[in-house]
Design an enzyme around this catalytic site. Structure first.
Site, PDB file in Angstrom:
ATOM      1  N   ASN A 124       0.860  -1.177   0.000  1.00 23.53           N
ATOM      2  CA  ASN A 124       0.000   0.000   0.000  1.00 23.53           C
ATOM      3  C   ASN A 124       0.898   1.229   0.000  1.00 23.53           C
ATOM      4  OD1 ASN A 124      -1.424   2.266   1.455  1.00 23.53           O
ATOM      5  ND2 ASN A 124      -3.126   0.834   1.324  1.00 23.53           N
ATOM      6  N   ASN A 164     -11.964   2.404   2.915  1.00 25.63           N
ATOM      7  CA  ASN A 164     -11.139   2.993   3.951  1.00 25.63           C
ATOM      8  C   ASN A 164     -12.092   3.463   5.057  1.00 25.63           C
ATOM      9  OD1 ASN A 164      -8.942   4.261   5.330  1.00 25.63           O
ATOM     10  ND2 ASN A 164      -7.917   4.521   3.374  1.00 25.63           N
ATOM     11  N   THR A 165     -11.579   4.132   6.041  1.00 31.30           N
ATOM     12  CA  THR A 165     -12.413   4.491   7.189  1.00 31.30           C
ATOM     13  C   THR A 165     -13.379   5.648   6.895  1.00 31.30           C
ATOM     14  OG1 THR A 165     -10.584   5.878   7.908  1.00 31.30           O
ATOM     15  CG2 THR A 165     -10.740   3.700   8.894  1.00 31.30           C
ATOM     16  N   GLY A 180      -9.446  -6.006   8.924  1.00 27.68           N
ATOM     17  CA  GLY A 180      -8.772  -4.809   9.404  1.00 27.68           C
ATOM     18  C   GLY A 180      -8.558  -4.855  10.904  1.00 27.68           C
ATOM     19  N   CYS A 209      -6.852   8.180   2.741  1.00 21.83           N
ATOM     20  CA  CYS A 209      -6.595   8.259   4.176  1.00 21.83           C
ATOM     21  C   CYS A 209      -7.143   9.567   4.724  1.00 21.83           C
ATOM     22  CB  CYS A 209      -5.113   8.167   4.492  1.00 21.83           C
ATOM     23  SG  CYS A 209      -4.815   8.271   6.272  1.00 21.83           S
ATOM     24  N   GLY A 256     -14.114  -0.907  12.064  1.00 21.78           N
ATOM     25  CA  GLY A 256     -14.682  -1.932  12.931  1.00 21.78           C
ATOM     26  C   GLY A 256     -16.086  -2.341  12.530  1.00 21.78           C
TER      27      GLY A 256
HETATM   28  C1  LIG Z   1      -5.086   1.895  13.061  1.00 16.65           C
HETATM   29  C2  LIG Z   1      -5.408   1.880  11.606  1.00 16.65           C
HETATM   30  C3  LIG Z   1      -4.468   2.280  10.674  1.00 16.65           C
HETATM   31  C4  LIG Z   1      -4.746   2.271   9.316  1.00 16.65           C
HETATM   32  N1  LIG Z   1      -3.791   2.648   8.419  1.00 16.65           N
HETATM   33  C5  LIG Z   1      -4.050   2.588   7.098  1.00 16.65           C
HETATM   34  C6  LIG Z   1      -3.041   2.888   6.145  1.00 16.65           C
HETATM   35  O1  LIG Z   1      -1.905   3.172   6.496  1.00 16.65           O
HETATM   36  N2  LIG Z   1      -3.352   2.834   4.829  1.00 16.65           N
HETATM   37  C7  LIG Z   1      -4.600   2.491   4.395  1.00 16.65           C
HETATM   38  O2  LIG Z   1      -4.835   2.430   3.196  1.00 16.65           O
HETATM   39  N3  LIG Z   1      -5.581   2.182   5.275  1.00 16.65           N
HETATM   40  C8  LIG Z   1      -5.332   2.219   6.619  1.00 16.65           C
HETATM   41  N4  LIG Z   1      -6.323   1.876   7.510  1.00 16.65           N
HETATM   42  C9  LIG Z   1      -7.648   1.490   7.016  1.00 16.65           C
HETATM   43  C10 LIG Z   1      -7.819  -0.019   6.994  1.00 16.65           C
HETATM   44  O3  LIG Z   1      -6.905  -0.625   6.116  1.00 16.65           O
HETATM   45  C11 LIG Z   1      -9.248  -0.400   6.570  1.00 16.65           C
HETATM   46  O4  LIG Z   1      -9.503   0.114   5.281  1.00 16.65           O
HETATM   47  C12 LIG Z   1     -10.299   0.147   7.507  1.00 16.65           C
HETATM   48  O5  LIG Z   1      -9.845   0.114   8.837  1.00 16.65           O
HETATM   49  C13 LIG Z   1     -11.635  -0.603   7.422  1.00 16.65           C
HETATM   50  O6  LIG Z   1     -11.503  -1.935   7.793  1.00 16.65           O
HETATM   51  P1  LIG Z   1     -11.809  -2.472   9.294  1.00 16.65           P
HETATM   52  O7  LIG Z   1     -13.081  -1.856   9.740  1.00 16.65           O
HETATM   53  O8  LIG Z   1     -11.896  -3.944   9.149  1.00 16.65           O
HETATM   54  O9  LIG Z   1     -10.642  -2.035  10.144  1.00 16.65           O
HETATM   55  C14 LIG Z   1      -6.033   1.874   8.880  1.00 16.65           C
HETATM   56  C15 LIG Z   1      -6.985   1.478   9.817  1.00 16.65           C
HETATM   57  C16 LIG Z   1      -6.697   1.466  11.169  1.00 16.65           C
HETATM   58  C17 LIG Z   1      -7.748   1.026  12.127  1.00 16.65           C
END
Ligand SMILES: Cc1cc2nc3c(=O)[nH]c(=O)nc-3n(C[C@H](O)[C@H](O)[C@H](O)COP(=O)(O)O)c2cc1C
Ligand SMILES: Cc1cc2nc3c(=O)[nH]c(=O)nc-3n(C[C@H](O)[C@H](O)[C@H](O)COP(=O)(O)OP(=O)(O)OC[C@H]3O[C@@H](n4cnc5c(N)ncnc54)[C@H](O)[C@@H]3O)c2cc1C
Ligand SMILES: Cc1cc2nc3c(=O)[nH]c(=O)nc-3n(C[C@H](O)[C@H](O)[C@H](O)COP(=O)(O)OP(=O)(O)OC[C@H]3O[C@@H](n4cnc5c(N)ncnc54)[C@H](O)[C@@H]3O)c2cc1C
Ligand SMILES: Cc1cc2nc3c(=O)[nH]c(=O)nc-3n(C[C@H](O)[C@H](O)[C@H](O)COP(=O)(O)O)c2cc1C
Ligand code: FES
Ligand code: FES
Lengths: 271, 310, 310, 271
Positions: free
Chosen positions: B100, B198-199, B271, B131, B223
């Site tokens: 990534n 992504n978030t 994630g 991001c 989450g």
């Molecule tokens: C602590 C944390 C750090 C993350 N860092 C990145 C990152 O560096 N690059 C990225 O593309 N997504 C990043 N994400 C997003 C996750 O890869 C993912 O897209 C998002 O958390 C949704 O999935 P989840 O709900 O299963 O965590 C991050 C998420 C969390 C929680």
């Protein structure tokens, strides 16, 4: 190497108002743990609370570990309701332990409030590795919140108490009690407690040229160095390396590496 | 009964459809303490930038109901340290790697992709255009995130594509009105797959201190809390694009992963669930195999997009 | 110490800043079995339409982590039955009434507002421009929801405003890229307040049956799961509009409500939390009073938007 | 009038494989409850699970009620782990009860699986209000899943069993067992169980000109008529009034009012 294990609770008692001690059957974790390391505890299965809670390892036994914790919010409250015989999922041991060195002649442990948690195990380890019982300073708001005093005495440690209200030992701060002990060459200080206390202890140590290791806290998600969530500012020249992870680079740090100005600005001087 | 779990994500062959969310699995090594991480379909590493990044000041995290907010700000070791310190371990352990990447400009994305290919640093590239925790992306086309502007998504995608022959995945943001627009923009610009989601941007305030809990004021929500939103976005995007989708957002179980696959994802990423239970992604792999057996499905690819309309 | 909890929301005086989310409290009567609902600052009734509506076919509900999805489709008794059967009870019990309205066209919104004022059916009007569960709003300006188009928001707001002298609140959707745009559009068109947020669009699939759980495929996500998103939207909107904001989204406790108030909401609404605990809204009223006492705040209005920047 | 009350669990036992009976101290709810009504139970405090679970009232006592439930998913599994002496939050009584009329000479209760839950209390009420013990048909997949047989017999009810595999009573469906009883004028049937079973029972009743009341199920959020989430299609001319709420307009309906075509289309004929 850390493990994730369902651990049976073998004992669980109140250890002071709002404080609990929990003993867990966890041979795998015990076999690899050292004082100063911590575990991530699942306080209740399911998505609420979502994350594990970091807890220092209080003592290490042949077949398990104990924790000493304070009910702070919902997670620790839920943990306090789990009964003996039930299991909790424990991930650990994690983080870097307190360094112990037989060459350090005068180990002094300085605890503030629940910060005493990792010290019973540390005192035991120091005694077994160096043959010397460390001195211990226990500070708390008042006498009812002084924890583990008897445990340390039983090990042969000289214990000094300090309370905010003078209800036990010296009225005043842990750092003042430490200064009274006049640590000097050959001494090494281990500190754990509120940030303001650790900073004051650090200052005493710097003034007296004494090495100080402190166990720091931060809100943690993974506890394992993965998420970059638990960082604090360190005194590192290279800007991109300033943020160190409390979980994986700590929780125990030589206090001279910590950027105390940044820590104190964040908490507004409060603990 | 033997089940085929292998999927092809825009040219990247994964032995099973399960990877991890960038930033939630480091560079694989830590979680190898709990299980053999090379069993996963791929490992998606933390966003890499040209230079190491310090990220945002703390506090960076807060727990929320069935989820968490983070404002890490892409702290990472940078491409050099990745190649010299992290990559050898991943290669030695036989991991399939999705790298990534994050840059300040389209050109930086291109440089990162080109370098990764040249030094064998990745089996596929995932361009993080989404991001929510970095300020310097703010002026992207009037939008705060590159992924919020279909034009920019197309521009960035083209540049990465022209910099590498590796499969290129584009990671999009749920903070848009209509996910089909950036999804189509990425596809038309040549993306080999899209990663969703992504978030979501969120905020938490501590009523006692009256301060935002995160130093950055806002952060990214992840989450199980966001899973329904993520499934819906995958379903919508899958209805318009032909390229594969890597679905993510709150996956904790194989059942959760199946929701994404039925909605149209060909692969999934676990994630922040790994923070609670480090071997979640492996459990999902095993659970998907069980699911296929239980339902008499010989190839998981048959299930992709298989949600029945009522 | 006595605390002033009274707030003025664009001309509507509420004795405390707590109302309920439309559709989560019926017309007040059911929950009066558990507590005196007239103690609330106001009662926001289920969306009213000109004609009674059957809503979507079942299933309409599914539980999600820390929340729920609904696709009710605005089933409601219609304005006539409201005025004849529901209103007398609300008036007899001394409730302050926010009448939430939903129409197929701007004109229908106008008719509803005009009729409600004429027949004393409301103390304020909340125009629901953001229900994700009705299809007939789909062609609104290329957007699926009126609230997704700032132009339409302005048009609808102007029509409702010209139809009534009652305070007019406009309920917006979180399913947008930038909440400040519809918020500003509503303000410029004369809205007296804005309500934030309606539900996030989401989806749930039952992996065993492979069907979407909701008959309508998608539904609206509510509950604590979405609270961080809601707080952030209120904070952003409050940074650009001068009119008051009614904040909602996952409020379960006074602490949750305080997050919204500190973010910039002058009033708050308790939504689906009432389903779990019918007297949640009253508990929030009491908790806000306690909070003010504990913090030495004599007037809750002082706290509005009071979040400290780090 | 419904209440929300923290109720102490006074008994909690397995009542068949994967089935539990829970007795609750709930005088306020008991005082107002009638058979056929239900409660919304908070299976665990906190946000996960987020919603209460609907449960029929099995029996009504002076100082409380009992529930009879099957572990279906996570919520009921969590409920099954709550120990005697602990409390759960209960909202109820809710919904419309089974109508009872002394003029109805031959009451017959037809239960499928866990659908038997509301019938012990209904049988008691029929006996006390009419002096007549109802006949009872209990159908289940196999003999180990037949619940409450002894309870009904103790009340003097004639009990007919039916199982899918013939391991107890008649091999076959509840509706077939009902037909064997040849209900006719003066009979009234009360049905509760899987949808397909209730439909079959309804058809038997229609064919024989017998009134049938069924207790229906739907996923519920509020349980109190507020959210409009639990609706089913009814045979109502006016389109806008077709959707009736299982929680507030039911859960007990005269089966002729239910649009069975819509119900069956939705479940694809499955229960
Ligand atoms: C602590 C944390 C750090 C993350 N860092 C990145 C990152 O560096 N690059 C990225 O593309 N997504 C990043 N994400 C997003 C996750 O890869 C993912 O897209 C998002 O958390 C949704 O999935 P989840 O709900 O299963 O965590 C991050 C998420 C969390 C929680
Ligand atoms: C390495 C480490 C070791 C620890 N060891 C112990 C121990 O041995 N005994 C003990 O009682 N506590 C220990 N703590 C602190 C403990 O983790 C927190 O008190 C606990 O997580 C609070 O959880 P909660 O759900 O009860 O509170 P929450 O409801 O989550 O929070 C209540 C309050 O505690 C603060 N808080 C929450 N999590 C943390 C955290 N990780 N660090 C600091 N503050 C936090 C919150 O900001 C809030 O103000 C340790 C923390 C760390 C980082
Ligand atoms: C009025 C009423 C009375 C009921 N009385 C009883 C009773 O006395 N004893 C008993 O065992 N069960 C009863 N039920 C069913 C019971 O509510 C569900 O089994 C329970 O809610 C499942 O919760 P869970 O968390 O275990 O399962 P979940 O994990 O929520 O779901 C497991 C499965 O059960 C289904 N389900 C979930 N909720 C319901 C629901 N409300 N109605 C029907 N199916 C559902 C889901 O679709 C899923 O397939 C009643 C339902 C209603 C509506
Ligand atoms: C079952 C249900 C029905 C709803 N019906 C309406 C409605 O008719 N009109 C409306 O404007 N909002 C409606 N809403 C949205 C709520 O009023 C509120 O904006 C949203 O649920 C977020 O708040 P919460 O998370 O506290 O529930 C409904 C929400 C739910 C859960
Ligand atoms: S808690 Fe995740 S890196 Fe420290
Ligand atoms: S469950 Fe809310 S109306 Fe029936």
């Amino acid at each position: 190497m850390p493990h994730v294990v369902d651990c049976k609770i073998t004992a669980h008692q109140e250890a002071g108002r709002g404080h609990y001690r929990m003993a867990l059957r966890a041979p795998k974790i015990a076999a690899e743990a050292s004082p100063g390391q911590f575990c991530m505890i699942e306080v209740r299965p399911g998505y609420h609370p979502f994350l594990r809670r970091p807890m220092s390892i209080e003592r290490i036994f042949a077949d398990g570990i104990s924790l000493l914790y304070k009910v702070e919010g919902e997670g620790t409250r839920l943990l306090s309701t789990v009964a003996v015989g039930q299991s909790v999922s424990v991930q650990g041991p994690l983080g870097k332990p307190f360094p112990i060195n037989p060459a350090w002649e005068r180990p002094i442990l300085v605890a503030g409030g629940i910060g005493v948690a990792p010290f019973p195990g540390l005192a035991e380890a120091i005694i077994s590795k160096t043959g010397r019982a460390p001195e211990v300073v226990i500070a708390a708001r008042n006498d009812s919140l002084i924890l583990c005093e008897k445990d340390f005495k039983r090990m042969g440690c000289r214990v000094t108490l300090a309370t905010d209200d003078g209800s036990a030992g010296r009225k005043g701060f842990a750092s003042e009690a430490l200064a009274d002990l006049e640590p000097g060459p050959g001494a090494v200080v281990y500190a754990c407690g509120p940030l303001a206390m650790m900073y004051a202890v650090h200052e005493v140590c710097v003034a007296r040229g004494v090495t100080c290791y402190a166990s720091l806290e931060a809100f943690m998600a993974c506890g394992d160095g993965v998420c970059m969530g638990c960082v604090i500012e360190a005194n590192v020249e290279i800007e991109a390396e300033r943020m160190v992870r409390v979980c994986a680079d700590g929780p125990v740090f030589d206090t001279t590496i910590i950027d105390w100005t940044a820590q104190r600005a964040r908490t507004g001087g409060r603990s | 009964m033997s089940v085929n779990l292998q999927v092809n994500i825009g040219g990247l062959v994964m032995k099973n459809p399960v990877t991890v969310g960038s930033g939630t699995f480091g560079y694989g090594q830590e979680y190898n303490n709990y299980f053999d991480v090379s069993q996963l379909g791929a490992i998606t590493v933390k966003s890499l930038s040209l230079k190491p990044r310090a990220g945002n000041p703390p506090p960076r995290l807060v727990e929320t109901p069935a989820g968490m907010l983070n404002a890490i700000g892409l702290q990472n070791v940078g491409i050099d340290a990745y190649l010299s310190e992290k990559l050898p371990w991943l290669r030695k352990h036989g991991c399939t790697i999705i790298a990534n990447i994050y840059g300040h400009t389209p050109d930086e994305y291109g440089q990162l992709a080109e370098r990764l290919e040249r030094e064998g640093g990745a089996d596929a590239i995932e361009a993080n255009l989404s991001c929510p925790n970095v300020h310097n992306a703010r002026d992207a086309g009037g939008c705060k995130l590159v992924a919020q502007s279909p034009e920019r998504v197309a521009e960035y995608t083209r540049i990465v594509k022209s910099a590498t022959k590796l499969p290129v995945f584009v990671k999009l943001s749920p903070n848009v009105m209509d996910i089909t627009q950036p999804a189509l923009a990425a596809e038309e610009a040549g993306a080999d797959a899209i990663s969703l989601i992504n978030t979501l941007i969120g905020m938490g305030i501590n009523p006692e201190t009256r301060r935002s809990i995160l130093s950055n004021m806002v952060g990214g929500l992840s989450g199980p809390a966001i899973r329904p939103v993520a499934v819906k976005m995958v379903w919508e995007a899958a209805s318009v694009v032909k390229i594969p989708i890597i679905g993510m957002g709150g996956i904790c179980t194989a059942g959760d992963a199946m929701q994404f696959i039925l909605a149209g994802a060909r692969a999934v990423a676990v994630g922040c669930a790994s923070f609670r239970q480090p071997d979640t992604a492996l459990q999902v792999v095993n659970g998907l195999e069980d699911y296929c057996k239980r339902h008499g499905v010989v190839d998981i690819n048959e299930l992709v997009g298989g949600v029945l309309t009522r």
